[in-house]
Enzyme design. Structure first.
Site, mmCIF file in Angstrom:
data_model
loop_
_atom_site.group_PDB
_atom_site.id
_atom_site.type_symbol
_atom_site.label_atom_id
_atom_site.label_comp_id
_atom_site.label_asym_id
_atom_site.label_seq_id
_atom_site.Cartn_x
_atom_site.Cartn_y
_atom_site.Cartn_z
ATOM 1 N N ALA A 66 1.060 -1.416 0.181
ATOM 2 C CA ALA A 66 0.132 0.154 0.227
ATOM 3 C C ALA A 66 0.993 0.990 -0.208
ATOM 4 O O ALA A 66 2.417 1.181 0.730
ATOM 5 C CB ALA A 66 -0.733 -0.043 1.368
ATOM 6 N N GLY A 111 0.534 -4.959 0.968
ATOM 7 C CA GLY A 111 -0.518 -4.833 0.310
ATOM 8 C C GLY A 111 -0.272 -5.484 -1.014
ATOM 9 O O GLY A 111 -1.104 -6.584 -1.659
ATOM 10 N N GLU A 114 -0.783 -9.059 -0.658
ATOM 11 C CA GLU A 114 -2.080 -9.353 0.023
ATOM 12 C C GLU A 114 -2.297 -9.905 -1.263
ATOM 13 O O GLU A 114 -3.699 -10.010 -1.386
ATOM 14 C CB GLU A 114 -2.943 -8.565 1.165
ATOM 15 C CG GLU A 114 -1.577 -7.972 2.638
ATOM 16 C CD GLU A 114 -2.198 -7.199 3.088
ATOM 17 O OE1 GLU A 114 -1.961 -5.725 2.820
ATOM 18 O OE2 GLU A 114 -2.784 -7.830 4.577
ATOM 19 N N GLU A 134 4.854 -4.896 6.987
ATOM 20 C CA GLU A 134 4.198 -3.311 7.954
ATOM 21 C C GLU A 134 4.977 -3.472 9.556
ATOM 22 O O GLU A 134 5.247 -2.505 9.615
ATOM 23 C CB GLU A 134 2.638 -4.092 7.968
ATOM 24 C CG GLU A 134 2.248 -3.891 6.790
ATOM 25 C CD GLU A 134 2.064 -5.136 5.952
ATOM 26 O OE1 GLU A 134 2.747 -6.015 5.833
ATOM 27 O OE2 GLU A 134 1.311 -5.024 4.866
HETATM 28 N N1 COA Z 1 4.576 3.057 -1.171
HETATM 29 C C1 COA Z 1 4.449 4.277 -1.444
HETATM 30 N N2 COA Z 1 6.086 4.275 -1.891
HETATM 31 C C2 COA Z 1 6.659 3.432 -2.493
HETATM 32 C C3 COA Z 1 6.721 1.628 -1.477
HETATM 33 C C4 COA Z 1 5.564 2.072 -1.632
HETATM 34 N N3 COA Z 1 4.665 0.859 -0.308
HETATM 35 N N4 COA Z 1 7.684 0.774 -1.910
HETATM 36 C C5 COA Z 1 8.685 1.928 -3.052
HETATM 37 N N5 COA Z 1 7.241 2.873 -3.502
HETATM 38 C C6 COA Z 1 8.896 4.249 -3.996
HETATM 39 C C7 COA Z 1 9.954 4.136 -3.483
HETATM 40 O O1 COA Z 1 9.701 5.903 -2.387
HETATM 41 C C8 COA Z 1 10.749 5.478 -4.571
HETATM 42 O O2 COA Z 1 9.856 6.520 -4.789
HETATM 43 P P1 COA Z 1 10.710 8.002 -4.447
HETATM 44 O O3 COA Z 1 11.571 6.977 -6.236
HETATM 45 O O4 COA Z 1 10.163 8.767 -5.808
HETATM 46 O O5 COA Z 1 11.925 7.722 -3.890
HETATM 47 C C9 COA Z 1 10.403 4.216 -5.218
HETATM 48 O O6 COA Z 1 8.764 3.327 -4.823
HETATM 49 C C10 COA Z 1 11.311 2.954 -6.050
HETATM 50 O O7 COA Z 1 11.728 2.370 -4.549
HETATM 51 P P2 COA Z 1 12.867 2.432 -3.877
HETATM 52 O O8 COA Z 1 12.817 2.059 -2.624
HETATM 53 O O9 COA Z 1 14.034 2.905 -3.154
HETATM 54 O O10 COA Z 1 13.728 1.034 -4.512
HETATM 55 P P3 COA Z 1 14.406 -0.282 -3.153
HETATM 56 O O11 COA Z 1 15.068 -0.363 -5.175
HETATM 57 O O12 COA Z 1 15.774 0.728 -3.076
HETATM 58 O O13 COA Z 1 14.071 -0.977 -2.297
HETATM 59 C C11 COA Z 1 12.506 -1.841 -1.439
HETATM 60 C C12 COA Z 1 12.872 -1.762 -3.330
HETATM 61 C C13 COA Z 1 10.410 -2.562 -2.644
HETATM 62 C C14 COA Z 1 13.125 -2.394 -0.732
HETATM 63 C C15 COA Z 1 11.057 -0.977 -1.427
HETATM 64 O O14 COA Z 1 11.035 -0.277 -1.821
HETATM 65 C C16 COA Z 1 10.670 -1.072 -0.182
HETATM 66 O O15 COA Z 1 10.983 -1.333 1.404
HETATM 67 N N6 COA Z 1 8.860 -0.127 -0.008
HETATM 68 C C17 COA Z 1 7.625 -0.933 0.596
HETATM 69 C C18 COA Z 1 7.738 -1.784 0.903
HETATM 70 C C19 COA Z 1 6.588 -1.867 2.232
HETATM 71 O O16 COA Z 1 7.290 -1.631 3.209
HETATM 72 N N7 COA Z 1 5.375 -2.187 1.710
HETATM 73 C C20 COA Z 1 4.821 -2.319 2.634
HETATM 74 C C21 COA Z 1 3.670 -1.148 3.028
HETATM 75 S S1 COA Z 1 2.287 -1.106 3.948
#
Ligand code: COA
Length: 260
Positions: A66, A111, A114, A134
């Protein structure tokens, strides 16, 4: 049908819904959730659609969760509404009367996992990582993840995955029964298309009956599940497709099911 954050394509009874926010790793913001609900309803209502494939745009993510930026801005009351909306959407996918296959092409987190868990079948690229992270944000899954993961893998593993928040590899997900199969990234689309094509050729009433008997049966006692199976079996036997399937067997030819 056109959407801002989804791509929709149709081929041979297979509707592919691609979540299309690759710059945000296909994170589910409110607009995307609303569009997904509309797209699922449209797929349910369209008789030419036999199978739905759900995937994410780009080569990095299925869905990375999400939208964290939106979650951060919510009051508790808004968060409750947001979780209820997400849960309703996931349940509507699970209870759709057409098979939904998740093609997990990268991160399926929060999400995103999910969403994959609400689909009926899951095929993952070997590079995919699945998790419910989360807890690392100080929150917990809210789109049905605790409940669907628990039912798939049992308490011990569900607690490990949700309490640590550590993503797992596609190979481990297959070992735990979370995904049906794992293929190389190059093989993902062909493997998903082969499965979708196979399911699209089945008799729709039999598909609906099996989906309902297994989905509802998982949540009820044996007697109720058996009664449901009996009723759905009888309904299959009232179809032209039953005549076609049994005739084709006796005539040693391939059946051609028409959904009648
Ligand atoms: N919500 C909003 N934005 C998200 C996102 C999310 N769940 N997951 C990734 N993004 C965005 C990042 O903020 C980034 O945006 P930006 O370029 O404007 O800064 C872009 O997507 C690319 O992500 P980034 O983190 O730079 O890629 P990465 O390869 O370094 O890492 C992940 C990949 C998936 C490990 C990392 O993005 C992550 O941990 N995401 C969140 C996962 C999460 O906690 N999900 C549950 C949410 S409730």
């Amino acid at each position: 049908m056109s959407f801002h954050n989804l791509l929709i394509s149709d081929a041979d009874g297979i509707r592919t819904i691609t979540i299309n926010r690759p710059e945000k790793l296909n994170a589910l913001n409110r607009k995307t959730l609303t569009e997904l609900a509309a797209a699922m309803q449209a797929a349910a209502d369209d008789d030419s659609v036999r199978v739905i494939v759900m995937t994410g745009a780009g080569d990095k993510a299925f869905v990375a969760g999400a939208d964290i930026g939106e979650i951060r801005e919510q009051s508790a009351i808004q968060a409750r509404r947001f979780a209820a909306y997400g849960q309703q959407l996931m349940s509507s996918i699970q209870h759709l009367e057409k098979p939904v296959i998740a093609a997990i092409n990268g991160f399926a987190l929060g999400g995103g996992m999910e969403l994959a868990l609400a689909c009926h079948l899951r095929i993952a690229a070997d590079s995919a990582r699945l998790g419910l992270p989360e807890i690392k944000l100080g929150i917990m899954p809210g789109f049905g993840g605790t409940q669907r993961l628990l039912r798939l893998v049992g308490t011990t593993r569900a607690l490990e995955i949700t309490l640590t928040g550590e993503p797992i590899s596609a190979a481990r997900a297959a070992k735990l029964g979370i995904v049906n199969s794992v293929v190389s990234t190059d093989e993902l689309t062909p493997a998903v298309t082969a499965m979708a094509t196979r399911l699209a050729a089945q008799a729709p009433e039999a598909v609906r009956g099996i989906l309902q008997a297994i989905q509802r049966g998982a949540e009820t006692d044996l007697e109720t599940g058996l009664a449901l199976e009996t009723a759905r079996f009888a309904l299959c036997c009232a179809t032209e497709d039953m005549q076609e399937g049994t005739s084709a067997f006796l005539e040693k030819r391939k059946p051609m099911f028409r959904g009648r």
